[in-house]
Design a protein around this motif. Structure first.
Motif, PDB file in Angstrom:
ATOM      1  N   ASN A 146     -12.458   7.175  62.196  1.00 41.02           N
ATOM      2  CA  ASN A 146     -12.795   6.307  63.316  1.00 41.02           C
ATOM      3  C   ASN A 146     -13.017   4.885  62.797  1.00 41.02           C
ATOM      4  O   ASN A 146     -13.443   4.677  61.649  1.00 41.02           O
ATOM      5  N   VAL A 147     -12.743   3.929  63.656  1.00 40.65           N
ATOM      6  CA  VAL A 147     -12.908   2.510  63.294  1.00 40.65           C
ATOM      7  C   VAL A 147     -14.021   1.915  64.145  1.00 40.65           C
ATOM      8  O   VAL A 147     -14.061   2.085  65.368  1.00 40.65           O
ATOM      9  N   VAL A 148     -14.935   1.231  63.461  1.00 33.11           N
ATOM     10  CA  VAL A 148     -16.037   0.545  64.134  1.00 33.11           C
ATOM     11  C   VAL A 148     -16.065  -0.901  63.651  1.00 33.11           C
ATOM     12  O   VAL A 148     -15.383  -1.278  62.689  1.00 33.11           O
ATOM     13  N   ILE A 149     -16.851  -1.709  64.335  1.00 36.80           N
ATOM     14  CA  ILE A 149     -16.991  -3.105  63.929  1.00 36.80           C
ATOM     15  C   ILE A 149     -18.050  -3.206  62.839  1.00 36.80           C
ATOM     16  O   ILE A 149     -19.211  -2.852  63.068  1.00 36.80           O
ATOM     17  N   PRO A 150     -17.653  -3.641  61.658  1.00 35.10           N
ATOM     18  CA  PRO A 150     -18.623  -3.714  60.561  1.00 35.10           C
ATOM     19  C   PRO A 150     -19.784  -4.654  60.896  1.00 35.10           C
ATOM     20  O   PRO A 150     -19.616  -5.645  61.625  1.00 35.10           O
ATOM     21  N   TYR A 151     -20.945  -4.307  60.390  1.00 36.21           N
ATOM     22  CA  TYR A 151     -22.168  -5.088  60.494  1.00 36.21           C
ATOM     23  C   TYR A 151     -22.727  -5.157  61.924  1.00 36.21           C
ATOM     24  O   TYR A 151     -23.867  -5.572  62.118  1.00 36.21           O
ATOM     25  N   ILE A 152     -21.951  -4.751  62.884  1.00 33.09           N
ATOM     26  CA  ILE A 152     -22.430  -4.755  64.270  1.00 33.09           C
ATOM     27  C   ILE A 152     -22.672  -3.320  64.740  1.00 33.09           C
ATOM     28  O   ILE A 152     -23.705  -3.032  65.349  1.00 33.09           O
ATOM     29  N   ASP A 153     -21.720  -2.455  64.458  1.00 35.22           N
ATOM     30  CA  ASP A 153     -21.859  -1.042  64.811  1.00 35.22           C
ATOM     31  C   ASP A 153     -22.491  -0.292  63.647  1.00 35.22           C
ATOM     32  O   ASP A 153     -22.076  -0.449  62.492  1.00 35.22           O
ATOM     33  N   GLN A 154     -23.464   0.539  63.976  1.00 30.46           N
ATOM     34  CA  GLN A 154     -24.159   1.331  62.969  1.00 30.46           C
ATOM     35  C   GLN A 154     -24.165   2.805  63.391  1.00 30.46           C
ATOM     36  O   GLN A 154     -24.404   3.127  64.559  1.00 30.46           O
ATOM     37  N   VAL A 155     -23.881   3.683  62.419  1.00 32.15           N
ATOM     38  CA  VAL A 155     -24.003   5.129  62.668  1.00 32.15           C
ATOM     39  C   VAL A 155     -25.477   5.484  62.538  1.00 32.15           C
ATOM     40  O   VAL A 155     -26.027   5.520  61.436  1.00 32.15           O
ATOM     41  N   SER A 156     -26.112   5.738  63.670  1.00 26.49           N
ATOM     42  CA  SER A 156     -27.568   5.971  63.670  1.00 26.49           C
ATOM     43  C   SER A 156     -27.930   7.443  63.553  1.00 26.49           C
ATOM     44  O   SER A 156     -28.985   7.783  63.006  1.00 26.49           O
ATOM     45  N   TYR A 157     -27.101   8.349  64.086  1.00 26.90           N
ATOM     46  CA  TYR A 157     -27.417   9.778  64.073  1.00 26.90           C
ATOM     47  C   TYR A 157     -26.145  10.569  63.737  1.00 26.90           C
ATOM     48  O   TYR A 157     -25.052  10.231  64.189  1.00 26.90           O
ATOM     49  N   LYS A 158     -26.346  11.612  62.957  1.00 28.32           N
ATOM     50  CA  LYS A 158     -25.271  12.545  62.642  1.00 28.32           C
ATOM     51  C   LYS A 158     -25.675  13.914  63.182  1.00 28.32           C
ATOM     52  O   LYS A 158     -26.666  14.496  62.727  1.00 28.32           O
ATOM     53  N   VAL A 159     -24.930  14.384  64.166  1.00 23.95           N
ATOM     54  CA  VAL A 159     -25.312  15.603  64.890  1.00 23.95           C
ATOM     55  C   VAL A 159     -24.264  16.675  64.641  1.00 23.95           C
ATOM     56  O   VAL A 159     -23.058  16.416  64.728  1.00 23.95           O
ATOM     57  N   THR A 160     -24.718  17.899  64.364  1.00 26.37           N
ATOM     58  CA  THR A 160     -23.794  19.010  64.184  1.00 26.37           C
ATOM     59  C   THR A 160     -23.418  19.604  65.535  1.00 26.37           C
ATOM     60  O   THR A 160     -24.250  19.678  66.455  1.00 26.37           O
ATOM     61  N   THR A 203     -16.288  -4.671  53.746  1.00 22.79           N
ATOM     62  CA  THR A 203     -16.166  -4.780  55.204  1.00 22.79           C
ATOM     63  C   THR A 203     -15.247  -3.705  55.759  1.00 22.79           C
ATOM     64  O   THR A 203     -15.537  -3.081  56.786  1.00 22.79           O
ATOM     65  N   ILE A 204     -14.127  -3.505  55.072  1.00 23.38           N
ATOM     66  CA  ILE A 204     -13.201  -2.455  55.514  1.00 23.38           C
ATOM     67  C   ILE A 204     -13.869  -1.084  55.428  1.00 23.38           C
ATOM     68  O   ILE A 204     -13.734  -0.246  56.332  1.00 23.38           O
ATOM     69  N   ALA A 205     -14.624  -0.863  54.335  1.00 24.11           N
ATOM     70  CA  ALA A 205     -15.307   0.422  54.168  1.00 24.11           C
ATOM     71  C   ALA A 205     -16.320   0.649  55.283  1.00 24.11           C
ATOM     72  O   ALA A 205     -16.479   1.762  55.797  1.00 24.11           O
ATOM     73  N   LYS A 206     -17.016  -0.399  55.676  1.00 22.27           N
ATOM     74  CA  LYS A 206     -17.985  -0.264  56.755  1.00 22.27           C
ATOM     75  C   LYS A 206     -17.312  -0.096  58.112  1.00 22.27           C
ATOM     76  O   LYS A 206     -17.907   0.438  59.048  1.00 22.27           O
ATOM     77  N   LEU A 254     -16.040  -8.525  49.226  1.00 24.48           N
ATOM     78  CA  LEU A 254     -16.563  -8.565  50.591  1.00 24.48           C
ATOM     79  C   LEU A 254     -15.587  -7.924  51.571  1.00 24.48           C
ATOM     80  O   LEU A 254     -15.990  -7.196  52.482  1.00 24.48           O
ATOM     81  N   VAL A 255     -14.297  -8.185  51.363  1.00 25.41           N
ATOM     82  CA  VAL A 255     -13.283  -7.579  52.235  1.00 25.41           C
ATOM     83  C   VAL A 255     -13.281  -6.070  52.093  1.00 25.41           C
ATOM     84  O   VAL A 255     -13.209  -5.330  53.088  1.00 25.41           O
ATOM     85  N   VAL A 256     -13.357  -5.607  50.837  1.00 24.82           N
ATOM     86  CA  VAL A 256     -13.367  -4.145  50.604  1.00 24.82           C
ATOM     87  C   VAL A 256     -14.575  -3.510  51.269  1.00 24.82           C
ATOM     88  O   VAL A 256     -14.483  -2.460  51.937  1.00 24.82           O
TER      89      VAL A 256
END
Length: 281
Positions: free
Chosen positions: A48-62, A17-20, A13-15
């Protein structure tokens, strides 16, 4: 054993979470992060660092330049001619959050904008002007849509007209018109040539007639002078005329004797009397 399983689960779970919580953004891209369904921030290239389970990458823009192919379409010109035109647009996304939240599909939106602007611009031009004014159409297209897509955080770098050609029906009509115009010019040229030839021929006949008339005058003057000289020499009013006529009579008989159709030539025994007969005396 149960404790070991719990430890392993916690480690996993820690791994996870860190990955997310860590996001690697490649160069030439930006990621849009939503926090609990709402826009939070834009991730630049790198780690970049985000908050796991709360922050989501919704769009990937070039952030690279994007080439948009504008489909071909029929456009009506000001003089009701139909042409087929297509274009290509080069855009760059400078504000990814505006591009993904400002319009549903920026690619489709830009294509429709370019097509609409192209129809409007060409509709104010004649067929000949539209076919020969690509740079003008390009400038008007860029001016017309740059402000609109700027609201979506997109920069229009340039737009190019790929093809702008008459429709097959219009092209056939233009070819027939061109052929008719060439035929007309050929007819005019031929008629002009015949006219000039006729004028030159008439001028030649006129000049020949003038020269013949002058020659007759010269011959008449020569004959008059000859008669005057013979009269002065002989002193008889009738003899000079008889002399000249006799001379010409003999010359004519000589020419007749040399003709291919001549068989026998009989000279009168009394030449003066024959000449008098010519004078009706």
């Amino acid at each position: 054993m149960e404790g070991l399983y719990v430890v392993l689960a916690l480690v996993a779970l820690v791994v996870i979470t860190i990955a997310k919580g860590v996001r690697i953004v490649p160069q030439g891209s930006k990621h849009i992060v939503q926090r609990l369904g709402k826009y939070h921030k834009t991730l630049p290239p790198g780690m970049n660092v985000v908050i796991p389970y709360i922050d989501q990458v919704s769009y990937k823009v070039t952030t690279k330049d994007i080439v948009l192919d504008i489909p071909s379409q029929e456009v009506i010109t000001q003089d009701n001619a139909t042409i087929i035109a297509n274009a290509v647009a080069y855009i760059n996304i400078v504000s990814p959050e505006k591009a993904v939240y400002g319009v549903e599909d920026y690619t489709l939106a830009i294509q429709n904008l370019v097509q609409t602007a192209l129809r409007s611009i060409v509709g104010e031009m004649s067929l000949d002007a539209a076919l020969s004014s690509r740079d003008l159409i390009k400038a008007k297209l860029k001016e017309g849509i740059s402000d609109d897509i700027a609201d979506w955080g997109i920069n229009l770098k340039t737009v190019e007209i790929q093809d702008i050609n008459p429709s097959p029906t219009m092209q056939k009509a233009m070819e027939e018109q061109a052929a008719a115009e060439r035929q007309r010019r050929a007819t005019v040229t031929r008629a002009e040539g015949e006219k000039q030839a006729a004028i030159l021929e008439a001028d030649g006949r006129l000049e020949a007639s003038k020269r013949d008339a002058k020659a007759q005058v010269v011959l008449a003057d020569a004959s008059r002078e000859a008669i005057e000289r013979v009269s002065a020499a002989i002193g008889d009013k009738e003899m000079p005329v008889m002399y000249l006529l006799g001379e010409r009579y003999i010359s004519a008989l000589s020419e007749l004797s040399q003709s291919d159709n001549a068989k026998n030539v009989i000279l009168p025994a009394d030449l003066p009397q024959a000449v008098k007969g010519l004078l009706n005396r």
